[in-house]
Design a protein around this motif. Structure first.
Motif, PDB file in Angstrom:
ATOM      1  N   ASN B  37       0.802  -1.214   0.000  1.00 29.53           N
ATOM      2  CA  ASN B  37       0.000   0.000   0.000  1.00 29.53           C
ATOM      3  C   ASN B  37       0.833   1.261   0.000  1.00 29.53           C
ATOM      4  O   ASN B  37       1.850   1.359   0.664  1.00 29.53           O
ATOM      5  CB  ASN B  37      -0.950   0.000   1.200  1.00 29.53           C
ATOM      6  CG  ASN B  37      -2.022  -1.061   1.037  1.00 29.53           C
ATOM      7  OD1 ASN B  37      -2.323  -1.464  -0.075  1.00 29.53           O
ATOM      8  ND2 ASN B  37      -2.567  -1.523   2.135  1.00 29.53           N
ATOM      9  N   SER B 118      -1.471  -2.686   8.465  1.00 30.89           N
ATOM     10  CA  SER B 118      -1.964  -1.904   7.335  1.00 30.89           C
ATOM     11  C   SER B 118      -2.516  -2.835   6.272  1.00 30.89           C
ATOM     12  O   SER B 118      -2.152  -2.778   5.108  1.00 30.89           O
ATOM     13  CB  SER B 118      -0.854  -1.036   6.759  1.00 30.89           C
ATOM     14  OG  SER B 118       0.157  -1.853   6.212  1.00 30.89           O
ATOM     15  N   ASP B 119      -3.394  -3.723   6.701  1.00 30.66           N
ATOM     16  CA  ASP B 119      -3.989  -4.678   5.781  1.00 30.66           C
ATOM     17  C   ASP B 119      -5.324  -5.131   6.361  1.00 30.66           C
ATOM     18  O   ASP B 119      -5.412  -5.399   7.562  1.00 30.66           O
ATOM     19  CB  ASP B 119      -3.059  -5.886   5.607  1.00 30.66           C
ATOM     20  CG  ASP B 119      -3.538  -6.766   4.476  1.00 30.66           C
ATOM     21  OD1 ASP B 119      -3.028  -6.609   3.362  1.00 30.66           O
ATOM     22  OD2 ASP B 119      -4.451  -7.586   4.719  1.00 30.66           O
ATOM     23  N   SER B 120      -6.316  -5.215   5.494  1.00 28.58           N
ATOM     24  CA  SER B 120      -7.667  -5.486   6.014  1.00 28.58           C
ATOM     25  C   SER B 120      -7.798  -6.872   6.644  1.00 28.58           C
ATOM     26  O   SER B 120      -8.637  -7.073   7.503  1.00 28.58           O
ATOM     27  CB  SER B 120      -8.698  -5.314   4.912  1.00 28.58           C
ATOM     28  OG  SER B 120      -8.381  -6.140   3.818  1.00 28.58           O
ATOM     29  N   ALA B 133      -6.918  -5.396  14.152  1.00 25.76           N
ATOM     30  CA  ALA B 133      -7.755  -4.728  13.167  1.00 25.76           C
ATOM     31  C   ALA B 133      -6.894  -4.125  12.076  1.00 25.76           C
ATOM     32  O   ALA B 133      -5.775  -3.675  12.317  1.00 25.76           O
ATOM     33  CB  ALA B 133      -8.595  -3.644  13.837  1.00 25.76           C
ATOM     34  N   GLY B 134      -7.439  -4.109  10.876  1.00 25.44           N
ATOM     35  CA  GLY B 134      -6.782  -3.457   9.763  1.00 25.44           C
ATOM     36  C   GLY B 134      -6.992  -1.964   9.844  1.00 25.44           C
ATOM     37  O   GLY B 134      -8.063  -1.496  10.224  1.00 25.44           O
ATOM     38  N   VAL B 135      -5.946  -1.220   9.522  1.00 28.13           N
ATOM     39  CA  VAL B 135      -6.034   0.237   9.457  1.00 28.13           C
ATOM     40  C   VAL B 135      -5.238   0.664   8.220  1.00 28.13           C
ATOM     41  O   VAL B 135      -4.638  -0.169   7.552  1.00 28.13           O
ATOM     42  CB  VAL B 135      -5.469   0.922  10.728  1.00 28.13           C
ATOM     43  CG1 VAL B 135      -6.291   0.585  11.964  1.00 28.13           C
ATOM     44  CG2 VAL B 135      -4.011   0.540  10.948  1.00 28.13           C
ATOM     45  N   GLY B 136      -5.208   1.963   7.936  1.00 28.86           N
ATOM     46  CA  GLY B 136      -4.464   2.434   6.781  1.00 28.86           C
ATOM     47  C   GLY B 136      -3.048   2.852   7.145  1.00 28.86           C
ATOM     48  O   GLY B 136      -2.631   2.766   8.307  1.00 28.86           O
ATOM     49  N   VAL B 215     -13.558  -9.806   8.088  1.00 28.64           N
ATOM     50  CA  VAL B 215     -13.666  -8.480   7.453  1.00 28.64           C
ATOM     51  C   VAL B 215     -14.600  -8.525   6.245  1.00 28.64           C
ATOM     52  O   VAL B 215     -15.175  -7.506   5.859  1.00 28.64           O
ATOM     53  CB  VAL B 215     -12.262  -7.938   7.071  1.00 28.64           C
ATOM     54  CG1 VAL B 215     -11.637  -8.745   5.946  1.00 28.64           C
ATOM     55  CG2 VAL B 215     -12.330  -6.469   6.671  1.00 28.64           C
ATOM     56  N   LYS B 220     -14.677  -5.679  12.382  1.00 23.96           N
ATOM     57  CA  LYS B 220     -13.408  -5.093  12.752  1.00 23.96           C
ATOM     58  C   LYS B 220     -12.453  -6.201  13.174  1.00 23.96           C
ATOM     59  O   LYS B 220     -11.250  -6.120  12.980  1.00 23.96           O
ATOM     60  CB  LYS B 220     -13.703  -4.179  13.940  1.00 23.96           C
ATOM     61  CG  LYS B 220     -12.645  -3.245  14.355  1.00 23.96           C
ATOM     62  CD  LYS B 220     -13.280  -2.198  15.276  1.00 23.96           C
ATOM     63  CE  LYS B 220     -12.261  -1.210  15.770  1.00 23.96           C
ATOM     64  NZ  LYS B 220     -12.909  -0.097  16.475  1.00 23.96           N
TER      65      LYS B 220
END
Ligand code: SF4
Lengths: 165, 420
Positions: B37, B118-120, B133-136, B215, B220
Motif C-alpha cells: 500500500n 496496514s492490511d484489512s 484490526a486493519g487500518v491504513g 472483514v 473489525k
C-alpha cells in the motif's frame, strides 16, 4: 464550508479494488497519476467526467475491501470534494478521515446521476439544487470531527501528539 | 454486566474499564505493515516527523505482496523498506510468507494482544484471541511513532457454531456460509466472537481461516477465545514475550447472537463478484473452470495443503487447466516438503510458487486470468479484477473443492473423496 458540484452515483458495496485496482496501484507510486484510474474497472473514463468539487454518491458499505489508503487518496486527488453514502466500510471511513476527505452518511436514494448538490459540511445539510430537496447528514463522533476539522490526521497529530479526546 | 472479549482486551490496553461505543486511546502490542500500500507507512512516519520508533520490537515490516519483486516499482519499495530498517530498527521479514501467517508464526501476536496492521485481513489474529484490526498507512505511521491509536470499542456479535461438520466440509465452507447469511456488511464496525462446539473442535489452521474472513462481513475483528488448542499452538511458535490471554465473561452483553447449525452444510462456493454470493455447491457443479488456486492468507496453511494433496495424490489435473499452489509461509512450505505434498501437486500438474501473496491480489502478476476465464480459488475476495483482469470470473471455495475442481476441469463436489 459550502461546496457545490455534481453527483456521480454508484451502487452498493463499492469496494477498494473498484476505486483503484491492484493492477494499477502496484505499478505506480504517484497518487495523481493513479487518480486517472479511479473506478476504471466499473466506469471506464470516469476520471475525465469529474470537475473539481464534484461528489461521489454511494450506497451501503462504500469502500469495503482492502485497507489501501490509496482508495480515499485517489478520490481526493481526482478532485472529488466529498463522498456521501448510505454507509461506509470501517477502514475506508477511518482512512478518509485521516487524509481529510469528508465522508458523510445520508439517505441518498433520491439523488440521481448528474444532480447539482450543495453541501454545507458544518451544518450537515445537502441541498439538491436539481430536484429541490434537502437531506441531513449523520453527525460524526466529536473526536472524529476534530480530526476532520484539522484537515486530517497529519495536522491533528502535530498539534496533539497524545491524542486529546 | 460482564464484558465481551473485545471489551476485555480494550480495557486492558486503555488502562481502565471501557464499554462498547466509547472512543478510547489504547496502547498497541504490535503493528505490521507490508509492501503493497502506498503511501507506505514509513513515508507517513517521516512526513509526521517521526524520529524514532515507539518500540523497535513492536514494529514489523513484511515484504510479501510482491515478492520476489515482479517489477522495478516494487523492487524500489522493497529497498526503501530495507533502508528504513537499517536506519530506524524494527523487524523486517522478506520472503518468509504472507504477513498474516508470519506474524503469529514468528510469535509477534499473542493471546490478549491489541494489534494493528496496514492490511484489512489483519483480523486473522482474532483466531489466537488477539484483537487485531486493519487500518491504513496513516494510522500505522502514527502508531509507529506513538505506540498507540484511537479506537471505537466495538459492539460484539456472538456467532455460535453448533452441530457436527459433515465429511468433506471445512472451515472455509462454514465462513462462506456465514458471510452469505449475514451479508457483506452484516457486521460492519462490530467485533465477531466465534464460539460453540464446532469452534472448540477446530484446529488453529481452521480457526485462522474463519477469523481471516471476518472483514468480508465488515467486522473489525473475528475473535475466538483462547483455549488449550490456542496455547499449545502459541507455545510451539516461540512467543516473543509474556502474554495475558483474555476470555469473555459469561454474562457479557452482545448486540446480537446468531446460531449456525452446520450438520447439513454443503460445500460452499461464493460466486463472482461479491464474497456474500455464497451458495451450496449443488447449484454450481459442472461450471467449467480455467484455473484453480490454492493460495492466500485464508487457506494455504499446512492442513489446507494436506486436504488438497489427499484428493490429488496419484491423479492428474484436467487437460488445459492451470493449477497454482502457493504455500502461505516458509514454515508451511518446509512441512509440505517434508511430508512430500509438493511432489504430489507437481505430479498432478501444479505450478508451485514460493510463499507470498501470489495467486491472490491483482498486482502480484502471477496467474492473471484471461478475459472470460473462470478461476476457483481458496482466497478471500472475488471482486472484479482482484486477480488482475476485470473481465475474468472468480469463485471462492475450500481447498478440497479447488482440488476436486482442477481434477475435473469444472466446479466439482469434493465430498466424493471423503466417503470412507
Ligand atoms: S494473501 Fe491476499 S488477502 Fe492475504 S494479505 Fe496477501 S493479498 Fe491480502
Amino acid at each position: 464550508m459550502i461546496i457545490k458540484g455534481s453527483a456521480h452515483v454508484f451502487g452498493d458495496h463499492i469496494n477498494t479494488d473498484y476505486i483503484i485496482s491492484g493492477k494499477h496501484k502496484s505499478r505506480m507510486t504517484d497518487l495523481k497519476q493513479m487518480a486517472e484510474y479511479l473506478m476504471e474497472d466499473i466506469r471506464p473514463g470516469f476520471y475525465k467526467e469529474i470537475r473539481p468539487g464534484d461528489f461521489i454518491v454511494g450506497g451501503i458499505n462504500f469502500g469495503c475491501g482492502s485497507s489501501r489508503e490509496t482508495a480515499p487518496w485517489v478520490i481526493k486527488e481526482a478532485g472529488i470534494a466529498a463522498v456521501i453514502a448510505k454507509s461506509f466500510a470501517r477502514i475506508f471511513f477511518r482512512n478518509a478521515i485521516n487524509i481529510g476527505l469528508p465522508v458523510l452518511v445520508a439517505d441518498i436514494d433520491s439523488i440521481q446521476e448528474g444532480d447539482e448538490l450543495q453541501l454545507d459540511i458544518d451544518k450537515g445539510k445537502i441541498k439538491n439544487l436539481t430536484r429541490s430537496f434537502t437531506l441531513t447528514t449523520t453527525a460524526l463522533p466529536p473526536f472524529v470531527q476534530k480530526i476532520l476539522d484539522a484537515g486530517g490526521m497529519k495536522s491533528y497529530f502535530n498539534a496533539h501528539p497524545n491524542f486529546d479526546l | 454486566m460482564g464484558m465481551t472479549l473485545a471489551e476485555k482486551i480494550f480495557s486492558k490496553h486503555a488502562g481502565r474499564e471501557v464499554k462498547a461505543g466509547e472512543i478510547i486511546i489504547a496502547d498497541l502490542d504490535a503493528m505490521m505493515t507490508h509492501d503493497a500500500n502506498r503511501p507506505v507507512a514509513l513515508d507517513i512516519f517521516r512526513e509526521f516527523k517521526g524520529t524514532k520508533l515507539c518500540d523497535p520490537e513492536k514494529v514489523v515490516q513484511i515484504i510479501d505482496h510482491h515478492f520476489p519483486a515482479p517489477g522495478e516499482t516494487n523492487a524500489n519499495v522493497h529497498r526503501q523498506m530495507r533502508q528504513f530498517k537499517e536506519k530506524m530498527g524494527g523487524i523486517l521479514y522478506e520472503g518468509e510468507g504472507i504477513c498474516h501467517m508470519v506474524m503469529p508464526e514468528k510469535g509477534h501476536v499473542l493471546p490478549g494482544d491489541l494489534v494493528v496492521g496496514s492490511d484489512s485481513h489483519t483480523c486473522t489474529y482474532g483466531a489466537i484471541g488477539a484483537f487485531s484490526a486493519g487500518v491504513g498507512s496513516t494510522d500505522i505511521g502514527v502508531a509507529m511513532i506513538s505506540g498507540k491509536l484511537w479506537f471505537m470499542v466495538p459492539e460484539t456479535i456472538k456467532m455460535n457454531i453448533v452441530g457436527t461438520l459433515p465429511k468433506g466440509i471445512f472451515a472455509k465452507d462454514v465462513i462462506l456460509h456465514i458471510i452469505a447469511s449475514v451479508t457483506a456488511n452484516g457486521a460492519t464496525y462490530k467485533s465477531v466472537e466465534f464460539t460453540g462446539p464446532v469452534i472448540d473442535s477446530f484446529s488453529m489452521d481452521a480457526r485462522f481461516t474463519l477469523s481471516n474472513m471476518a472483514v468480508e462481513m465488515g467486522a473489525k475483528s473475528g475473535l475466538i477465545a483462547p483455549d488449550q488448542t490456542t496455547i499449545s499452538w502459541v507455545e510451539n511458535h516461540r512467543p516473543r514475550r509474556k502474554y495475558n490471554p483474555q476470555v469473555p465473561d459469561p454474562d457479557a452483553e452482545y448486540s446480537q447472537e446468531i446460531t449456525f447449525d452446520v450438520s447439513t452444510l454443503s460445500p460452499y462456493v461464493a460466486k463472482p463478484h461479491l464474497v456474500d454470493n455464497g451458495v451450496p455447491i449443488e447449484e454450481l457443479t459442472g461450471t467449467p473452470i480455467s484455473q484453480g488456486n490454492i493460495a492466500s492468507c485464508t487457506a494455504s496453511r499446512i492442513e489446507d495443503l494436506r486436504i488438497a494433496a489427499k484428493i490429488l495424490k496419484g491423479k492428474k489435473i484436467a487437460p488445459g487447466i492451470r493449477f497454482l499452489v502457493v504455500p502461505g509461509s516458509k514454515e508451511v512450505l518446509q512441512t509440505a516438503l517434508k511430508e512430500d505434498l509438493i511432489s504430489i501437486f507437481v505430479d498432478a500438474g501444479a505450478s508451485v510458487k514460493s510463499p507470498s501473496c501470489a495467486g491472490c491480489s491483482g498486482g502480484a502478476s502471477f496467474g492473471v486470468p484471461a478475459n472470460e476465464e473462470v478461476v476457483i480459488t481458496t482466497g478471500n475476495r472475488n471482486f472484479q479484477g482482484r486477480l488482475g483482469n476485470p473481465n475474468a470470473y472468480i469463485y471462492l471455495a475450500s481447498p478440497a473443492t479447488v482440488a476436486a475442481s482442477v481434477l475435473e476441469g469444472k466446479i466439482a463436489d469434493p465430498r466424493q473423496y471423503f466417503q470412507k
